[in-house]
Design a protein around this motif. Structure first.
Motif, PDB file in Angstrom:
ATOM      1  N   PHE A 178      -7.499  -0.929  -0.951  1.00 27.96           N
ATOM      2  CA  PHE A 178      -8.642  -0.189  -0.577  1.00 27.96           C
ATOM      3  C   PHE A 178      -9.625  -0.760   0.367  1.00 27.96           C
ATOM      4  O   PHE A 178      -9.940  -1.987   0.318  1.00 27.96           O
ATOM      5  CB  PHE A 178      -9.441   0.753  -1.928  1.00 27.96           C
ATOM      6  N   LEU A 179      -9.836   0.145   1.532  1.00 32.74           N
ATOM      7  CA  LEU A 179     -10.752  -0.349   2.311  1.00 32.74           C
ATOM      8  C   LEU A 179     -11.998   0.214   2.415  1.00 32.74           C
ATOM      9  O   LEU A 179     -12.444   1.469   2.337  1.00 32.74           O
ATOM     10  CB  LEU A 179     -10.216   0.031   3.823  1.00 32.74           C
ATOM     11  N   ASP A 180     -13.038  -0.703   2.507  1.00 34.13           N
ATOM     12  CA  ASP A 180     -14.537  -0.113   2.600  1.00 34.13           C
ATOM     13  C   ASP A 180     -14.812   0.312   4.108  1.00 34.13           C
ATOM     14  O   ASP A 180     -14.778  -0.685   4.966  1.00 34.13           O
ATOM     15  CB  ASP A 180     -15.279  -1.401   2.048  1.00 34.13           C
ATOM     16  N   PRO A 196       6.264  -2.423  -1.677  1.00 36.56           N
ATOM     17  CA  PRO A 196       5.777  -1.198  -1.498  1.00 36.56           C
ATOM     18  C   PRO A 196       4.376  -1.213  -1.818  1.00 36.56           C
ATOM     19  O   PRO A 196       3.900  -2.059  -2.761  1.00 36.56           O
ATOM     20  CB  PRO A 196       6.454  -0.216  -2.589  1.00 36.56           C
ATOM     21  N   TYR A 197       3.342  -0.613  -1.166  1.00 38.71           N
ATOM     22  CA  TYR A 197       2.068  -0.614  -1.449  1.00 38.71           C
ATOM     23  C   TYR A 197       1.454   0.669  -0.795  1.00 38.71           C
ATOM     24  O   TYR A 197       1.986   1.280  -0.375  1.00 38.71           O
ATOM     25  CB  TYR A 197       1.426  -1.860  -0.825  1.00 38.71           C
ATOM     26  N   SER A 198       0.152   1.263  -1.455  1.00 40.41           N
ATOM     27  CA  SER A 198      -0.460   2.121  -1.289  1.00 40.41           C
ATOM     28  C   SER A 198      -2.050   1.849  -0.818  1.00 40.41           C
ATOM     29  O   SER A 198      -2.580   0.918  -1.154  1.00 40.41           O
ATOM     30  CB  SER A 198      -0.702   3.012  -2.554  1.00 40.41           C
ATOM     31  N   MET A 199      -2.317   2.615   0.346  1.00 37.28           N
ATOM     32  CA  MET A 199      -3.460   2.308   1.138  1.00 37.28           C
ATOM     33  C   MET A 199      -4.437   3.475   1.160  1.00 37.28           C
ATOM     34  O   MET A 199      -4.107   4.623   1.098  1.00 37.28           O
ATOM     35  CB  MET A 199      -3.168   2.133   2.546  1.00 37.28           C
ATOM     36  N   MET A 216     -13.421   3.266  -5.220  1.00 39.04           N
ATOM     37  CA  MET A 216     -12.880   2.407  -6.290  1.00 39.04           C
ATOM     38  C   MET A 216     -13.119   3.124  -7.908  1.00 39.04           C
ATOM     39  O   MET A 216     -12.121   3.186  -8.651  1.00 39.04           O
ATOM     40  CB  MET A 216     -13.470   0.886  -6.494  1.00 39.04           C
ATOM     41  N   GLU A 217     -14.277   3.640  -8.023  1.00 38.87           N
ATOM     42  CA  GLU A 217     -14.496   4.516  -9.338  1.00 38.87           C
ATOM     43  C   GLU A 217     -13.580   5.752  -9.475  1.00 38.87           C
ATOM     44  O   GLU A 217     -12.995   5.932 -10.440  1.00 38.87           O
ATOM     45  CB  GLU A 217     -15.608   4.713  -9.411  1.00 38.87           C
ATOM     46  N   THR A 218     -13.299   6.303  -8.180  1.00 33.93           N
ATOM     47  CA  THR A 218     -12.701   7.486  -8.167  1.00 33.93           C
ATOM     48  C   THR A 218     -11.185   7.150  -8.278  1.00 33.93           C
ATOM     49  O   THR A 218     -10.383   7.717  -9.205  1.00 33.93           O
ATOM     50  CB  THR A 218     -12.770   8.216  -6.771  1.00 33.93           C
ATOM     51  N   ILE A 272      -1.368  -5.423  -8.275  1.00 28.31           N
ATOM     52  CA  ILE A 272      -2.158  -5.885  -7.772  1.00 28.31           C
ATOM     53  C   ILE A 272      -3.100  -4.945  -6.878  1.00 28.31           C
ATOM     54  O   ILE A 272      -2.644  -4.096  -6.266  1.00 28.31           O
ATOM     55  CB  ILE A 272      -1.630  -6.915  -6.664  1.00 28.31           C
ATOM     56  N   VAL A 273      -4.734  -5.228  -7.059  1.00 28.33           N
ATOM     57  CA  VAL A 273      -5.530  -4.429  -6.526  1.00 28.33           C
ATOM     58  C   VAL A 273      -6.303  -5.116  -5.462  1.00 28.33           C
ATOM     59  O   VAL A 273      -6.904  -6.361  -5.808  1.00 28.33           O
ATOM     60  CB  VAL A 273      -6.514  -3.709  -7.386  1.00 28.33           C
ATOM     61  N   ILE A 274      -6.188  -4.897  -3.988  1.00 27.08           N
ATOM     62  CA  ILE A 274      -6.660  -5.751  -3.073  1.00 27.08           C
ATOM     63  C   ILE A 274      -7.935  -4.886  -2.453  1.00 27.08           C
ATOM     64  O   ILE A 274      -7.646  -3.540  -2.116  1.00 27.08           O
ATOM     65  CB  ILE A 274      -5.590  -6.113  -2.104  1.00 27.08           C
ATOM     66  N   GLY A 275      -8.880  -5.286  -2.509  1.00 28.44           N
ATOM     67  CA  GLY A 275      -9.956  -4.767  -1.726  1.00 28.44           C
ATOM     68  C   GLY A 275     -10.679  -5.659  -0.446  1.00 28.44           C
ATOM     69  O   GLY A 275     -10.717  -6.650  -0.541  1.00 28.44           O
TER      70      GLY A 275
END
Length: 388
Positions: free
Chosen positions: A232-234, A269-272, A312-314, A326-329
């Motif tokens: 996830f991208l801020d 594979p990853y999701s953005m 992130m909460e959503t 793995i969660v990458i922020g």
């Protein structure tokens, strides 16, 4: 220039005293001569302002960040008198022109044309003005300066770079976490195994596979195995000044793209996910899908109303990140609520990696990093290879 004005003013006072106490043709001639200098200088500047011309052009308006593109500008004296001093000032910080210092000063003879050909490099992703910012003309006596208003400026559209990083040093076990191991237990055919990660429950260690490979292996139950990687991208904009927000946003996008390229090349594979009015998403299965993600990242709009914690909460409420290995922020702000949220994810067996893009002192945050929740500080101007 201030000194020249002061000298001229003192000479004018002396001439005024001379005609007051002595009179005579010489005193009056000296007085009127000194008095006419600023008038003539201003008239000269007005003539230069009307007769002077500047042209500039770049090879293309859409360019990759850090890539050289052809650039030239032309100064033209269209009058019968010489232009004593023409100073060129470029747009600073966001771009630079090779082989030319800022505040270059030129003297143009009647009818003279000066052409400067070089390359221009844009430092950051975004849309902003480049090249010549303003031109200042000065009179012969260097008493007055006048800024020449450019008919138009050049606005470049700059795309982000994809930097090679070689490896993801902050997650050295990423391959074993994401890719399914080929070993199956003979007594438990419904179980796959992977390399042991510090923090895994001891009861999940598969001892037969461990003995066979001579290293700790942890079991994964089919049907309960978590999915691959979520990034996830801020996209919150923290300033209204382009000189502040463009370098920060550029580095964040380059971190995302560097990680995305690495995972895509290794068929992970990853999701953005990111915010842009609503929550946007992109799913990459391999290198063939990375181009679509790049196009989306190149057009991402940062906004002051976006909130990484809300994003992130959503994702957590929808069960997306809790079901991920793995969660990458990639963020530029980490507060107590985000630390609590990531700690809860780590307790559920999710590995969390936060890439904190900042120039601030983050020593206190680094002390809260652990095996399951890793915080990596990425300076805004830093090279990414070996860092992330």
């Amino acid at each position: 220039m201030k000194r020249r004005k002061m000298v001229l003013f003192l000479l004018w006072l002396l001439s005024l005293l001379a005609i007051s106490f002595y009179g005579g043709a010489v005193s009056y001639g000296f007085f009127f001569g000194i008095s006419l200098i600023p008038v003539v200088s201003l008239m000269y500047l007005l003539v230069v302002h009307e007769r002077f011309h500047i042209y500039q052009e770049v090879g293309c308006r859409e360019v990759l960040c850090g890539q050289e593109m052809p650039y030239f500008f032309v100064l033209q004296n269209g009058d019968h008198c010489a232009f004593a001093s023409v100073s060129v000032r470029l747009f600073p910080e966001l771009s630079y022109v090779e082989q030319i210092p800022d505040d270059m000063e030129f003297e143009l003879l009647p009818g003279e044309r000066y052409t400067f050909e070089t390359n221009l490099v844009c430092r950051y992703r975004g849309e902003y003005e480049v090249g010549v910012k303003e031109v200042t003309i000065t009179d012969f006596f260097r008493i007055f300066r006048l800024k020449y208003k450019l008919p138009s400026t050049i606005k470049a559209i700059v795309l982000p770079r994809v930097r090679p990083i070689g490896n993801v040093n902050s997650i050295p076990e990423v391959v074993s976490l994401v890719q399914r191991d080929a070993w199956f237990s003979e007594s438990q055919p419904d179980v796959t195994v992977r390399d042991y990660i510090p923090g895994d429950a001891i009861k999940q260690i598969h001892w037969k596979a461990t003995a066979r490979e001579q290293k700790l292996k942890t079991r994964n139950r089919i049907g309960e195995e978590k999915r691959g990687i979520t990034i996830f991208l801020d996209t919150r904009r923290e300033s209204e000044e382009p000189y502040k927000y463009l370098p920060l946003e550029n580095q964040m996008l380059e971190v995302v793209l560097a990680l995305g390229m690495f995972f895509a090349e290794h068929q992970m594979p990853y999701s953005m996910y990111w915010q842009q009015n609503d929550i946007r998403e992109s799913h990459v299965q391999g290198i063939e899908h990375f181009g679509a993600l790049y196009q989306q990242m190149a057009k991402v709009l940062f906004d002051k109303d976006n909130n990484s914690l809300e994003l992130m909460e959503t994702l957590a409420a929808q069960g997306i990140i809790a079901d991920t290995k793995i969660v990458i922020g990639v963020v530029h702000e980490i507060d107590d609520k985000m630390l609590e949220q990531t700690e809860a994810l780590a307790a559920q067996g999710v590995m969390v990696v936060l890439y904190f893009v900042t120039e601030k002192d983050a020593e206190s945050l680094l002390r809260q990093s652990s095996e399951r929740r890793r915080i990596v500080v990425v300076p805004i101007e830093a090279e990414l290879e070996g860092l992330i």
